[in-house]
Design an enzyme around this catalytic site. Structure first.
Site, mmCIF file in Angstrom:
data_model
loop_
_atom_site.group_PDB
_atom_site.id
_atom_site.type_symbol
_atom_site.label_atom_id
_atom_site.label_comp_id
_atom_site.label_asym_id
_atom_site.label_seq_id
_atom_site.Cartn_x
_atom_site.Cartn_y
_atom_site.Cartn_z
ATOM 1 C CB CYS A 120 6.413 2.733 81.148
ATOM 2 S SG CYS A 120 4.807 1.978 81.397
ATOM 3 C CG HIS A 261 6.651 6.312 83.279
ATOM 4 N ND1 HIS A 261 5.705 6.608 82.327
ATOM 5 C CD2 HIS A 261 6.237 5.169 83.888
ATOM 6 C CE1 HIS A 261 4.761 5.683 82.360
ATOM 7 N NE2 HIS A 261 5.052 4.807 83.299
ATOM 8 C CG ASN A 291 1.335 4.809 83.260
ATOM 9 O OD1 ASN A 291 1.879 4.907 82.162
ATOM 10 N ND2 ASN A 291 1.762 3.981 84.194
#
Ligand code: COA
Length: 334
Positions: A120, A261, A291
Site C-alpha cells: 500500500c 492511504h 482500500n
C-alpha cells in the site's frame, strides 16, 4: 547521466486515475460471506468498492488509463516520459513488469520501466523515488503509477479480507522545473520486515509460517492479521504524519491536504484527531472505493487535484503504510 549544476525543482504536471465501473456493495458482499453492511461500515467506514471484470480489466489496463489521464492533464504524451514506475503487488506477471507493458502501450519506448513492490506504500514510495531521480539530473520526466486489482488476490469466501479491498489506479507525471522551491520538501520511507506475516501473499505452502498453516485461504491470495496490522498502523500513521509536519515546520493551520492511504476510516480518524487536523484537510474516499492498496493515495491525489483542493500556498502531505511492513511520507509544494 546529464546532471546539471543548476538547482531545479520537480513539478507535478498532471494527475490521473482509473476505477472499474463494476460496484461491489456491502449488501452484495453479505450474500457472499457471513457479514453485514452495519458491521463493515462501523469497523471500516466502507460502503462499497470497485471490482474489475478480470476478463478484460486488471492492474495493467487500469495503470494505462490512469497514466494516460495524467499525461492528458499535463498536455504530454507517452514519448515525453523517460521512466515509468508502477507500484503494485498485483502485477499480472512477475516478468515482464506492468510498467514495461504500460510504456509500450502508451508509446513511451525506450523509457526505462519497473514495478515497485511496497504494497500500500507503493505510490508514495514511487513519488519519493521519482522526485529524487529527477533532482539527481538522471531523469527529466517520470510517470508514477499505483495500480492494484486487489480482486485478483482476494479470497471472496473469507470475510476478513474481502470486505476491505477494492480495485483502483492513480498516477502522476513529474518533471524537472526551473523553480527549485517546487516539489518534494521532505520524504521518508521505511520498512520493518519483522512484521511481514501480518499481511502476505504466499505462492507456495513453504512460504506459510507455522502458525498460519490451517488458514483456508488458497495460495496466491492475500492473508491478513487485521488486529496486528491495525495496531501497527494506528501508531505508525500518526508518527509518520507528525514527523513530516514537524520536520517541515507545518502546523494543523498551515498544512494543506493530508492525503492518507485509505486503509480503515478508524485508523485515519484516530491520527486526524490526535494531530488536531480539521476534517476538511483529511480527504476520505474509502466509503466509495475501499482500500485499493497502492492505488489509494494516487486516486485521492487525482480527485483532490481535479477538485482544485491542492493549494499552491499550502504544502500537502502524502502518507501510507502497508505490507512488508512498509511506510512512507512525502511533503510537496506545487
Ligand atoms: N463481518 C462480521 N463479523 C466479522 C467480520 C466481518 N467481515 N470479520 C470479523 N468479524 C468478527 C470476528 O470474528 C470477531 O468476532 P468475535 O468477537 O465473536 O470473535 C469480531 O467480528 C471482531 O473481530 P476483529 O478482528 O477484532 O475486528 P476488528 O475491529 O479488528 O476489525 C478489521 C477487523 C480487519 C476491519 C480491522 O482489524 C482492520 O481494519 N485492520 C487493519 C487492516 C488494514 O488496514 N489492512 C490493510 C493494510 S494496508
Amino acid at each position: 547521466m546529464n546532471a546539471s549544476a543548476e538547482p531545479f525543482g520537480v513539478r507535478i504536471r498532471g494527475t490521473g486515475s482509473c476505477v472499474p465501473a463494476r460496484v461491489l456493495t456491502n449488501e452484495a458482499l453479505s450474500k457472499m460471506v457471513d457479514t453485514s453492511d452495519e458491521w463493515i461500515v462501523q469497523r471500516t467506514g466502507i460502503h462499497e468498492r470497485r471490482i474489475c471484470d478480470l476478463s478484460t480489466e486488471g492492474t495493467f489496463t487500469m495503470a494505462c488509463e490512469a497514466l494516460k489521464n495524467a499525461l492528458d492533464a499535463a498536455g504530454m504524451q507517452g514519448s515525453d516520459l523517460d521512466l515509468i514506475i508502477v507500484g503494485t503487488v498485483t502485477a499480472e506477471m512477475t516478468c515482464p513488469s506492468v510498467a514495461a507493458r504500460v510504456g509500450a502501450a502508451l508509446g513511451a519506448v525506450p523509457a526505462a520501466a519497473f514495478d515497485l513492490s511496497a504494497a500500500c506504500s507503493g505510490f508514495v514510495y514511487g513519488m519519493n523515488l521519482a522526485q529524487a531521480l529527477i533532482r539527481s539530473g538522471q531523469f527529466k520526466t517520470i510517470g508514477v503509477v499505483g495500480s492494484e486489482a486487489m480482486s485478483s488476490i482476494v479470497d471472496y469466501s473469507d470475510r476478513t479480507v474481502s470486505i476491505l479491498f477494492g480495485d483502483a489506479a492513480g498516477a502522476a507525471v513529474l518533471s524537472r522545473d526551473p523553480d527549485p522551491r517546487i516539489g518534494c520538501l521532505y520524504s521518508t520511507m521505511g520498512a520493518d520486515g519483522r512484521g511481514w506475516e501480518s499481511l502476505y501473499i504466499p505462492r507456495h505452502a513453504g512460504d506459510v509460517p507455522e502458525h498460519d498453516r490451517n488458514n483456508p485461504i488458497a495460495m496466491g491470495h492475500l492473508r491478513m492479521n487485521g488486529k496486528e496490522v491495525f495496531r501497527f498502523a494506528v501508531t505508525k500513521f500518526r508518527e509518520v504524519i507528525e514527523d513530516a509536519m514537524s520536520k517541515t515546520g507545518l502546523t494543523a493551520e498551515s498544512v494543506g491536504q493530508v492525503i492518507c492511504h485509505q486503509s480503515n476510516i478508524r485508523i485515519i480518524e484516530s491520527a486526524r484527531e490526535k494531530l488536531g487536523l480539521p476534517s476538511e484537510k483529511v480527504y476520505i474516499n474509502i466509503d466509495r472505493f475501499g482500500n485499493s492498496s497502492a492505488g489509494s493515495v494516487g486516486l485521492c491525489l487525482d480527485q483532490l487535484w481535479r477538485a482544485g483542493k491542492i493549494e499552491k500556498e499550502r504544502p500537502f502531505v502524502m502518507v501510507a503504510f502497508g505490507g512488508g511492513l512498509t511506510w512512507a511520507s512525502g511533503v510537496w509544494r506545487i
